[in-house]
Motif scaffolding. Structure first.
Motif, PDB file in Angstrom:
ATOM      1  N   THR A   1       7.695   0.114 -14.315  1.00 20.17           N
ATOM      2  CA  THR A   1       7.360   1.439 -13.803  1.00 20.17           C
ATOM      3  C   THR A   1       5.889   1.478 -13.416  1.00 20.17           C
ATOM      4  O   THR A   1       5.033   0.965 -14.143  1.00 20.17           O
ATOM      5  N   LEU A   2       5.600   2.068 -12.256  1.00 17.36           N
ATOM      6  CA  LEU A   2       4.220   2.283 -11.824  1.00 17.36           C
ATOM      7  C   LEU A   2       3.915   3.771 -11.920  1.00 17.36           C
ATOM      8  O   LEU A   2       4.714   4.606 -11.496  1.00 17.36           O
ATOM      9  N   LYS A   3       2.741   4.092 -12.447  1.00 17.35           N
ATOM     10  CA  LYS A   3       2.335   5.483 -12.605  1.00 17.35           C
ATOM     11  C   LYS A   3       1.132   5.784 -11.728  1.00 17.35           C
ATOM     12  O   LYS A   3       0.302   4.911 -11.465  1.00 17.35           O
ATOM     13  N   ASP A   4       1.065   7.026 -11.289  1.00 16.12           N
ATOM     14  CA  ASP A   4      -0.082   7.477 -10.509  1.00 16.12           C
ATOM     15  C   ASP A   4      -1.352   7.261 -11.342  1.00 16.12           C
ATOM     16  O   ASP A   4      -1.409   7.609 -12.519  1.00 16.12           O
ATOM     17  N   GLY A   5      -2.358   6.656 -10.730  1.00 16.34           N
ATOM     18  CA  GLY A   5      -3.612   6.377 -11.419  1.00 16.34           C
ATOM     19  C   GLY A   5      -3.678   5.016 -12.061  1.00 16.34           C
ATOM     20  O   GLY A   5      -4.750   4.580 -12.503  1.00 16.34           O
ATOM     21  N   ALA A   6      -2.532   4.311 -12.121  1.00 17.46           N
ATOM     22  CA  ALA A   6      -2.536   2.970 -12.704  1.00 17.46           C
ATOM     23  C   ALA A   6      -3.251   1.995 -11.772  1.00 17.46           C
ATOM     24  O   ALA A   6      -3.423   2.247 -10.579  1.00 17.46           O
ATOM     25  N   THR A   7      -3.648   0.856 -12.327  1.00 14.75           N
ATOM     26  CA  THR A   7      -4.338  -0.171 -11.550  1.00 14.75           C
ATOM     27  C   THR A   7      -3.389  -1.328 -11.267  1.00 14.75           C
ATOM     28  O   THR A   7      -2.716  -1.832 -12.168  1.00 14.75           O
ATOM     29  N   VAL A   8      -3.331  -1.741  -9.998  1.00 20.31           N
ATOM     30  CA  VAL A   8      -2.555  -2.918  -9.596  1.00 20.31           C
ATOM     31  C   VAL A   8      -3.449  -3.804  -8.740  1.00 20.31           C
ATOM     32  O   VAL A   8      -4.140  -3.321  -7.840  1.00 20.31           O
ATOM     33  N   ASN A   9      -3.462  -5.081  -9.046  1.00 16.89           N
ATOM     34  CA  ASN A   9      -4.277  -6.050  -8.301  1.00 16.89           C
ATOM     35  C   ASN A   9      -5.727  -5.586  -8.171  1.00 16.89           C
ATOM     36  O   ASN A   9      -6.390  -5.776  -7.144  1.00 16.89           O
ATOM     37  N   GLY A  10      -6.208  -4.923  -9.198  1.00 18.38           N
ATOM     38  CA  GLY A  10      -7.595  -4.480  -9.196  1.00 18.38           C
ATOM     39  C   GLY A  10      -7.861  -3.194  -8.450  1.00 18.38           C
ATOM     40  O   GLY A  10      -9.012  -2.752  -8.355  1.00 18.38           O
TER      41      GLY A  10
ATOM     42  N   GLY B   1      -3.675   5.864  -5.895  1.00 15.99           N
ATOM     43  CA  GLY B   1      -4.137   7.229  -5.662  1.00 15.99           C
ATOM     44  C   GLY B   1      -3.032   8.120  -5.162  1.00 15.99           C
ATOM     45  O   GLY B   1      -3.171   8.774  -4.121  1.00 15.99           O
ATOM     46  N   GLY B   2      -1.917   8.167  -5.880  1.00 15.71           N
ATOM     47  CA  GLY B   2      -0.795   9.011  -5.498  1.00 15.71           C
ATOM     48  C   GLY B   2       0.464   8.204  -5.245  1.00 15.71           C
ATOM     49  O   GLY B   2       0.418   7.088  -4.727  1.00 15.71           O
ATOM     50  N   ILE B   3       1.608   8.777  -5.651  1.00 13.65           N
ATOM     51  CA  ILE B   3       2.919   8.166  -5.397  1.00 13.65           C
ATOM     52  C   ILE B   3       3.768   9.209  -4.684  1.00 13.65           C
ATOM     53  O   ILE B   3       3.841  10.362  -5.101  1.00 13.65           O
TER      54      ILE B   3
ATOM     55  N   VAL C   1       8.773   3.712  -2.369  1.00 11.58           N
ATOM     56  CA  VAL C   1       7.824   4.818  -2.391  1.00 11.58           C
ATOM     57  C   VAL C   1       6.559   4.423  -1.632  1.00 11.58           C
ATOM     58  O   VAL C   1       6.364   3.258  -1.275  1.00 11.58           O
ATOM     59  N   ALA C   2       5.701   5.407  -1.417  1.00  8.77           N
ATOM     60  CA  ALA C   2       4.390   5.166  -0.830  1.00  8.77           C
ATOM     61  C   ALA C   2       3.344   5.276  -1.924  1.00  8.77           C
ATOM     62  O   ALA C   2       3.306   6.258  -2.667  1.00  8.77           O
ATOM     63  N   LEU C   3       2.494   4.258  -2.021  1.00 11.92           N
ATOM     64  CA  LEU C   3       1.408   4.230  -2.996  1.00 11.92           C
ATOM     65  C   LEU C   3       0.106   4.503  -2.256  1.00 11.92           C
ATOM     66  O   LEU C   3      -0.191   3.854  -1.246  1.00 11.92           O
ATOM     67  N   GLY C   4      -0.669   5.454  -2.754  1.00  8.00           N
ATOM     68  CA  GLY C   4      -1.849   5.898  -2.032  1.00  8.00           C
ATOM     69  C   GLY C   4      -3.107   5.101  -2.334  1.00  8.00           C
ATOM     70  O   GLY C   4      -3.331   4.665  -3.468  1.00  8.00           O
ATOM     71  N   ARG C   5      -3.911   4.898  -1.279  1.00 15.06           N
ATOM     72  CA  ARG C   5      -5.296   4.427  -1.367  1.00 15.06           C
ATOM     73  C   ARG C   5      -5.457   3.048  -2.005  1.00 15.06           C
ATOM     74  O   ARG C   5      -6.432   2.793  -2.724  1.00 15.06           O
ATOM     75  N   LEU C   6      -4.534   2.153  -1.749  1.00 18.59           N
ATOM     76  CA  LEU C   6      -4.695   0.759  -2.185  1.00 18.59           C
ATOM     77  C   LEU C   6      -5.385  -0.008  -1.059  1.00 18.59           C
ATOM     78  O   LEU C   6      -4.825  -0.930  -0.460  1.00 18.59           O
ATOM     79  N   ASP C   7      -6.622   0.382  -0.773  1.00 20.07           N
ATOM     80  CA  ASP C   7      -7.311  -0.096   0.430  1.00 20.07           C
ATOM     81  C   ASP C   7      -7.418  -1.613   0.552  1.00 20.07           C
ATOM     82  O   ASP C   7      -7.262  -2.152   1.644  1.00 20.07           O
ATOM     83  N   PRO C   8      -7.680  -2.360  -0.534  1.00 21.16           N
ATOM     84  CA  PRO C   8      -7.873  -3.808  -0.339  1.00 21.16           C
ATOM     85  C   PRO C   8      -6.581  -4.590  -0.158  1.00 21.16           C
ATOM     86  O   PRO C   8      -6.630  -5.781   0.161  1.00 21.16           O
ATOM     87  N   LEU C   9      -5.430  -3.950  -0.369  1.00 22.33           N
ATOM     88  CA  LEU C   9      -4.176  -4.706  -0.449  1.00 22.33           C
ATOM     89  C   LEU C   9      -3.423  -4.661   0.872  1.00 22.33           C
ATOM     90  O   LEU C   9      -3.120  -3.594   1.388  1.00 22.33           O
ATOM     91  N   PRO C  10      -3.078  -5.815   1.428  1.00 22.67           N
ATOM     92  CA  PRO C  10      -2.451  -5.876   2.753  1.00 22.67           C
ATOM     93  C   PRO C  10      -0.941  -5.722   2.702  1.00 22.67           C
ATOM     94  O   PRO C  10      -0.318  -5.781   1.624  1.00 22.67           O
ATOM     95  N   THR C  11      -0.337  -5.558   3.862  1.00 21.49           N
ATOM     96  CA  THR C  11       1.116  -5.575   3.997  1.00 21.49           C
ATOM     97  C   THR C  11       1.650  -6.924   3.509  1.00 21.49           C
ATOM     98  O   THR C  11       1.104  -7.976   3.852  1.00 21.49           O
ATOM     99  N   GLY C  12       2.708  -6.874   2.706  1.00 18.46           N
ATOM    100  CA  GLY C  12       3.277  -8.102   2.149  1.00 18.46           C
ATOM    101  C   GLY C  12       2.764  -8.435   0.763  1.00 18.46           C
ATOM    102  O   GLY C  12       3.300  -9.326   0.100  1.00 18.46           O
ATOM    103  N   ALA C  13       1.716  -7.720   0.289  1.00 19.56           N
ATOM    104  CA  ALA C  13       1.121  -8.037  -1.009  1.00 19.56           C
ATOM    105  C   ALA C  13       2.103  -7.801  -2.147  1.00 19.56           C
ATOM    106  O   ALA C  13       2.881  -6.849  -2.129  1.00 19.56           O
ATOM    107  N   THR C  14       2.062  -8.675  -3.144  1.00 20.81           N
ATOM    108  CA  THR C  14       2.833  -8.512  -4.368  1.00 20.81           C
ATOM    109  C   THR C  14       1.942  -7.827  -5.395  1.00 20.81           C
ATOM    110  O   THR C  14       0.852  -8.318  -5.696  1.00 20.81           O
ATOM    111  N   LEU C  15       2.388  -6.699  -5.933  1.00 18.56           N
ATOM    112  CA  LEU C  15       1.564  -5.876  -6.810  1.00 18.56           C
ATOM    113  C   LEU C  15       1.994  -6.014  -8.257  1.00 18.56           C
ATOM    114  O   LEU C  15       3.189  -6.082  -8.559  1.00 18.56           O
ATOM    115  N   SER C  16       1.026  -6.003  -9.157  1.00 19.92           N
ATOM    116  CA  SER C  16       1.291  -5.971 -10.598  1.00 19.92           C
ATOM    117  C   SER C  16       0.018  -5.512 -11.292  1.00 19.92           C
ATOM    118  O   SER C  16      -1.075  -5.638 -10.742  1.00 19.92           O
TER     119      SER C  16
END
Length: 661
Positions: A318-327, A331-333, A353-368
């Motif tokens: 589960t991913l929660k709003d405000g959690a950190t993924v890949n550093g 910023g919103g789900i 879903v749409a995850l907000g403001r993950l600016d450094p992470l590109p299309t195709g990125a695997t998140l954890s």
């Protein structure tokens, strides 16, 4: 995916613990895929979706996302673009889907348009169903002919699930071959259960036997009944059908007419029964059931003041709003019930879903959370086949253009940006005229940047046909030390591809050794712009003789004399223009091979040969050498002559003397 989310959205997990399954609708342009998307949402009790994100981009050029519940089970539907120019959008959606719903028309002549789709699904091992749409326009045609035409382009067996019922030449319903029930379609109402018409019984028995034989290939219990000529029960067919679809061993084919809502409810029930669960798909992709949360970004959108949105499928945890993924901090789900945005505090396995403001992470990125999980595969964008040079209408916008292009390429990985330093152009490359037209429109819409487009300049070169020599003397007196240098140079042609070479044949100290490097460097510099205005290649420059002054000679003086000698020698050596020639591989259906060859030879191409593409029955690859100057709009004409099916790849091969068309 609209601009203004609602306050909250309930979690999409059902009381029995089921998580959403994701269906990607894919098929050729004009197949009625978007109409089916709307019909499926409506049948699940969801209103028709509005245009997402307040955008002006035309429908059919980007993936639409909608969430709904059918029979108390959550679903994410992805309506993929049908145009070949937006193939990367579809490939990205398929990467996170549990099943692909292939939508096509009942016209056998258009079956070849599905060949790239079937091959992509087979390569990915993705389960699929086929929905033959617009059967109300079938006329005197036969569904079996459509399936036979499609089967020619699919290595998986395509098994008919339904036999059409006709009334006066019009398809009015179907017989379900598994349940052996017949239904009559009724406009605006649920289908009516009817007795199987006597006229259809022989065809129904034949088709059901064919279905049973195919399913028996991987089910011993059913095989025994087939061998013993025992009529299988519906359960005998449902069980292997479900297993074979999930394993990607076959694709069931259903029929209907989405515009009239015919066959949509039956399709929903088939999807509900046979679409693999999200955890099954995760396992197929190599994701273990235990461990930290994992998600994958399949689409990126920059929503102006709303910031960057990363659309992702959650595969575990589960991913929660405000959690950190890949550093980066989420910023919103946002969820999309019926394609209308709604905020959520968290999202779990299977959700899209749409995850907000993950600016450094590109299309195709695997998140954890740790950022250390194995990278999940993601489709690489296709090689570009069309390019334009762009420039801002207002030069003061040049500074903003670089950042806008970076965000554009992040939103659409099939858009490539390259700075051509030699020709001073910014090149935008992609899958066709419409694809890049929308990219240019996106620059204006999202970034307020208006740009002009032009054909990319060709990187012409020049060389010489014969040897020539020239003597040059540079002398200047300006008071004090002057400038003096005397050189005799010879330029001669080298074999194609040998490049530039410099040789010193000075004997007897006619020029001191310390000045020789300046002569070589100046000769190479002078070759960067020849008599015809282009870089000169494949030449040898030989320093034969010269003179110097003990006081007035210098590196600068010898460089100046060398440039003078080079300019005159090259002009006398019969300069000739060279143009780049690419090796081109054209992929077309076999009935278009001759047309493709004529197209290439009409563009000064030299045909090298052609052969059937491996594992693509009915398709040929044509190899040719074609001048780059002839390739700018090749894809446009190639598609126009192959019903939009032809494509090509290219790579630089050699330089050749430019010839008039």
């Amino acid at each position: 995916m609209p601009a203004t989310p609602q306050d909250t959205a309930p979690a999409s997990r059902t009381p029995d613990g089921a998580w959403p399954r994701a269906i990607a609708l894919i098929g050729p342009q004009g197949s009625g895929k978007s109409t089916l998307f709307d019909a499926l949402l409506a049948a699940a009790g969801s209103p028709p979706p509005r245009r997402a994100e307040g955008r002006q981009r035309p429908m059919g050029t980007e993936t639409r996302l909608g969430h709904c519940n059918f029979m108390n089970q959550p679903w994410a539907l992805l309506d993929c673009p049908g145009s070949v120019e937006f193939v990367q959008e579809a490939a990205a959606a398929l990467a996170i889907a549990d099943l692909a719903l292939v939508v096509c028309e009942p016209d056998p002549a258009r079956a070849a348009a599905l060949a790239p789709t079937f091959h992509a699904l087979e390569a990915a091992g993705l389960p699929a169903m086929v929905f033959v749409n617009k059967t109300d326009s079938l006329g005197e045609g036969r569904i079996r002919d459509t399936i036979a035409a499609l089967q020619a382009h699919s290595r998986r067996p395509l098994v008919l699930r339904q036999v059409p019922i006709r009334d006066g030449g019009t398809v009015t319903g179907y017989v379900d071959l598994v349940s052996t029930r017949a239904y009559r379609w009724r406009p605006g109402e649920a289908s009516e259960l009817i007795r199987i018409p006597d006229s259809i019984l022989p065809r129904e028995e034949e088709a059901r036997a064919a279905l049973a034989e195919t399913l028996a290939d991987h089910d011993d219990t059913l095989l025994e009944k087939v061998v013993e000529d025992t009529i299988p029960t519906p359960e005998d067919l449902y069980r292997p059908l479900h297993a074979d679809v999930a394993a990607g061993r076959l694709d069931p084919v259903l029929i209907g007419a989405a515009e009239r809502r015919h066959g949509v409810m039956r399709l929903w029930k088939a999807l509900r029964h046979d679409t693999p669960a999200a955890e099954v798909t995760a396992s197929r992709r190599g994701i273990a059931p235990e461990g930290e949360a994992i998600a994958q970004v399949f689409r990126t959108f920059h929503a102006g003041q709303g910031g960057k949105l990363s659309f992702a499928r959650i595969w575990r945890g589960t991913l929660k709003d405000g959690a950190t993924v890949n550093g980066a901090r989420i910023g919103g789900i946002t969820r999309y019930p019926a394609a209308e945005a709604a905020r959520a505090g968290e999202a779990g396995p299977g959700e899209v879903v749409a995850l907000g403001r993950l600016d450094p992470l590109p299309t195709g990125a695997t998140l954890s959370p740790s950022g250390n999980v194995p990278t999940l595969p993601f489709p690489a964008p296709p090689a570009p086949v069309f390019a334009v040079a762009i420039a801002t209408e207002d030069r003061k916008d040049d500074v903003r253009l670089s950042g806008a292009l970076q965000r554009l390429a992040e939103e659409d990985p099939a858009v490539f940006v390259r700075h051509d330093a030699e020709n001073g152009q910014i090149l935008l490359a992609g899958q066709g005229e419409m694809h890049l037209g929308h990219a240019v429109a996106r620059l204006a819409e999202a970034h307020g940047l208006r740009v002009t487009t032009a054909h990319p300049r060709i990187a012409f070169r020049e060389t010489i046909r014969q040897a020539a020599r020239h003597h040059a003397r540079h002398r200047r007196q300006t008071g004090g030390h002057g400038q003096f240098a005397d050189v005799t140079l010879e330029v001669s042609p080298r074999p194609r591809g040998e490049g530039f070479a410099f040789e010193d044949r000075i004997v007897g100290g006619a020029i001191p050794r310390k000045y020789i490097p300046a002569v070589g460097d100046a000769a190479e510099e002078a070759s960067r712009k020849g008599p015809l205005g282009n870089p000169v290649v494949d030449i040898a420059v030989t320093l034969l003789d010269g003179a110097f002054h003990s006081v007035d000679s210098s590196d600068m003086a010898f460089a100046t004399a060398t440039r003078m000698a080079m300019q005159e020698a090259l002009a006398k050596a019969e300069p000739v223009m060279l143009e780049p020639v690419d090796q081109v591989t054209v992929l077309v259906p076999q009935d278009s091979t001759a047309a493709a060859q004529r197209l290439l030879t009409g563009r000064r191409g030299q045909i090298l040969g052609y052969a059937e593409k491996p594992d693509w029955p009915g398709w040929d690859e044509v190899q040719a050498l074609v001048p780059e100057a002839e390739l700018h709009d090749l894809i446009i004409e190639l598609r126009s002559q192959t019903m939009g099916l032809g494509t090509y790849t290219r790579r630089f091969d050699h330089l050749a003397e430019a010839r008039a068309r």
